[in-house]
Each structure stands twice: as C-alpha cells, then as structure tokens.
Design a protein around this motif. Structure first.
Motif, PDB file in Angstrom:
ATOM      1  N   ARG A 228       0.832  -1.208   0.000  1.00 37.07           N
ATOM      2  CA  ARG A 228       0.000   0.000   0.000  1.00 37.07           C
ATOM      3  C   ARG A 228       0.863   1.252   0.000  1.00 37.07           C
ATOM      4  O   ARG A 228       0.646   2.175  -0.798  1.00 37.07           O
ATOM      5  N   ASP A 229       1.848   1.281   0.874  1.00 36.16           N
ATOM      6  CA  ASP A 229       2.653   2.492   1.030  1.00 36.16           C
ATOM      7  C   ASP A 229       3.429   2.836  -0.236  1.00 36.16           C
ATOM      8  O   ASP A 229       3.566   4.020  -0.590  1.00 36.16           O
ATOM      9  N   ILE A 230       3.949   1.832  -0.938  1.00 38.64           N
ATOM     10  CA  ILE A 230       4.727   2.140  -2.140  1.00 38.64           C
ATOM     11  C   ILE A 230       3.817   2.474  -3.328  1.00 38.64           C
ATOM     12  O   ILE A 230       4.303   2.994  -4.347  1.00 38.64           O
ATOM     13  N   GLN A 231       2.517   2.187  -3.217  1.00 45.40           N
ATOM     14  CA  GLN A 231       1.598   2.447  -4.323  1.00 45.40           C
ATOM     15  C   GLN A 231       0.748   3.698  -4.108  1.00 45.40           C
ATOM     16  O   GLN A 231      -0.166   3.950  -4.890  1.00 45.40           O
ATOM     17  N   LEU A 232       1.037   4.469  -3.088  1.00 52.08           N
ATOM     18  CA  LEU A 232       0.320   5.716  -2.856  1.00 52.08           C
ATOM     19  C   LEU A 232       1.218   6.897  -3.198  1.00 52.08           C
ATOM     20  O   LEU A 232       2.365   6.979  -2.740  1.00 52.08           O
ATOM     21  N   THR A 233       0.711   7.803  -4.020  1.00 48.97           N
ATOM     22  CA  THR A 233       1.429   9.007  -4.418  1.00 48.97           C
ATOM     23  C   THR A 233       0.525  10.205  -4.151  1.00 48.97           C
ATOM     24  O   THR A 233      -0.518  10.356  -4.796  1.00 48.97           O
TER      25      THR A 233
END
Length: 354
Positions: A228-233
């Motif tokens: 989740r964290d790496i796919q949120l911008t």
C-alpha cells in the motif's frame, strides 16, 4: 443509486457491459471499444472472475443470476476428471489447449469457491462446491495459480470452517507465497512485483485469520501495508505497472492495469474485515477513486454509457477498449463500496500491529 466517497459519487456496479460480452456459451475475452471481439473466443480466466463478481451479489437480478449460471456451466465444462481445467475455447466451441494447472485453474477455484459460499441460488452452491472439491485436490507449481486457488478456499472456509479440503488448500497457498523478509526496503517474499500483487498478501492474511495463525496474519498485513505504502502518491493510488518492478530498478508509471486495482481493493477489504481498522476502508475508497479519475492520468477509467472498464492507463490516457478483465475489475472494486459485500469477519476482528 450512488454512494458518496470523498468529493465524488460512486456508481452502483452495472452488469450491462458484462452481459454484452456474454453469450450462451461464456464470456468473450476481448472487445474493441465496447464491441466483443468474437474471433478471440473465451477463456476460463475471465469466466472464473465473472463467477466471482456475480456470486458476490446478495440479491442478484435475473440478468446477474443468468450470467452466474452461464459462467458456472462453462467452468464445469472446462474441468476434466482430475480437477485440471482447459483455459481457451474458440468461438466455434473447440478447446484450443489441454487441461492444466495454470492461473486459470487457480481462478476457477476462486470462482467456484465464491459461488459455493456466497451464491443465493442453492443449485449453484451445490454444483460449485462439487466442482471445487474435485479441483482442490490438485496443486500447481505456479505461485499465482496457488494464490487464486487459496482465495477460493478462503471463501469456502468462511461458510464452512470444518472443510478440510479447503483448509489444506489455503494453508498450502500461503506456504507457496512464503513469509516477508527482514528488510524494511523490500519485505516482499519474492524478488519482483509482477501482477495481482495484493492477492499474495491477501491469501496470507486469510490463511492467518482462518487457520488461527497469528504469525502468518501479522506477516500478511505487513506485506499489504508495505505494498500500500509504495503504491500511494500524494494520496492517490498508483499501482505497479504491467512491466513489474524490482529493487534498485526504475519504476514505470504506465501501463497500469485495472486488475492491480481490483486486487488491492479485495485485499484491503479483507484486511478491514479481519482487523476492524478503518485505514483499510480508506484504501478501498482510494481503489474506487482510481477508476473515477484519481489516478496518475487524472482520467476516468470507465465508460459511463456502457458500464465497461477501460483496459489500461497508458501515458496517453486510457486504453478505450473495454474487455472482460478490466470490466470485471471495475465491477469488483465498486462492489466494495457497499458494506453488505464485505466478507464476514474471519473468526472475529482481532487487534493487530505490524
């Protein structure tokens, strides 16, 4: 009827385009814009996904029930006596491959397990469980095939915790995924992210919860949290592109595929059900918002005139073709905007820290 999420109104799932892609045999895989491309035929992969979303409807219309029956009939026809499945059927109703245990086998189990557990039609539940039980005796060497099969087993176990066949399959699926590593920069059990990534975390979460393994549950939630964290911008969802990603490599932002968004929504909905933590519901809403335009392209990923989902987010905007996979991903994600679709809590909600 619409459901407000953030500043947008979320449409109810429409099965109109799915019905357009379906004839009396099965679900056409591809479309040019909204028109089915019959020359490409049907595939078990997509028919199984169709059975998942139609079985999730607690009060299906006659159209949705007819679709579910069609998809179930296709899967039972695709299955051989050993539990393997054909994947590709041409428009002239001839199988073009031999039965196997690839991704389509796993997705067939996912569809059959969902139908066996959730369909409101008793004749569908009975037939789906029969076919599931035969196929669930097999094991695939393909990681995602086992992952999808494990998600079907989890569905069965939610309705029947004593089903030993489903329990063994779910445990074996989680074992195939493995446990996260110690590195905070790359805790993922595999060296590369490819497709349907969130499904791997989801099956580990499901196995930990349904099999009473807290260590595994924490591991699955840790995997999903990192993904989740790496796919949120900047608060919007930006899923791993079709080319995949691995450590120390540049990360492409296109082409993003709807299947990634749907897998993320499924996994977050399961995490919300297991933990009761509201952050996961926020992430489900971000997946819905991706289709409505809150994505790296700032563009809607569905056609409101047909109800179909667009096939991918490219550097130049959406791929306007509305094939089965993308349409099913859109419907599946929208279903999570309605709380009755939420899977029943697995052995109750548990406080978990990751």
């Amino acid at each position: 009827m619409t459901v407000p999420i953030a500043s947008k109104a979320v449409p109810a799932p429409s099965f109109a385009h799915l019905a357009r892609l379906t004839d009396d045999t099965g679900l056409f895989e591809h479309a040019r814009h909204a028109i089915p491309r019959r020359q490409h035929g049907y595939c078990t992969d997509d028919v199984a996904r169709g059975l998942v979303v139609t079985s999730r409807e607690a009060d299906p219309s006659d159209t949705v029930l007819r679709l579910a029956e069609c998809y179930l009939a296709f899967l039972t026809h695709a299955q051989d006596g050993s539990g393997a499945f054909h994947n590709r059927l041409s428009h002239d109703r001839r199988w073009t491959d031999e039965p196997g245990l690839g991704d389509w086998w796993g997705r067939a189990l996912w569809g059959l397990g969902t139908a066996a557990a959730r369909s409101p039609a008793p004749w569908i539940r009975v037939e789906a469980l029969t076919a599931f039980t035969v196929a669930a005796s097999r094991r695939s060497t393909a990681l995602r095939a086992m992952t999808f099969a494990g998600l079907g087993a989890a569905e069965v176990l939610r309705g029947d915790p004593d089903n030993t066949v489903a329990g063994a399959l779910l445990s074996d699926a989680a074992d195939a995924v493995g446990m996260p590593g110690d590195s905070p920069d790359w805790p993922w059990p595999q060296p590369r992210l490819t497709y349907a990534n969130a499904a791997l975390a989801e099956v580990v979460v499901a196995a930990g919860s349904l099999r009473g393994d807290e260590r595994r549950l924490v591991a699955g939630l840790r995997m999903l949290t990192w993904l989740r964290d790496i796919q949120l911008t900047e608060g919007r969802l930006s899923v791993i592109a079709v080319g995949g990603w691995q450590p120390a490599a540049p990360r492409a932002r296109h082409d993003q595929q709807p299947i990634e968004v749907a897998a993320f929504a499924d996994a977050c909905a399961t995490a919300a059900s297991v933990t009761g933590q509201p952050d996961w519901d926020t992430n489900v809403r971000q997946a819905v918002a991706w289709f409505l335009g809150e994505n790296d392209g700032g563009t809607a990923m569905w056609d409101p005139t047909t109800g179909g989902g667009y096939d991918g987010l490219t550097p130049h905007g959406p791929n306007l073709n509305q094939g089965a996979e993308s349409t099913l991903a859109f419907i599946s994600t929208l279903q999570h905007a309605r709380s009755p679709n939420r899977p029943a809590a697995m052995r109750g909600r548990v406080p978990v820290s990751v």
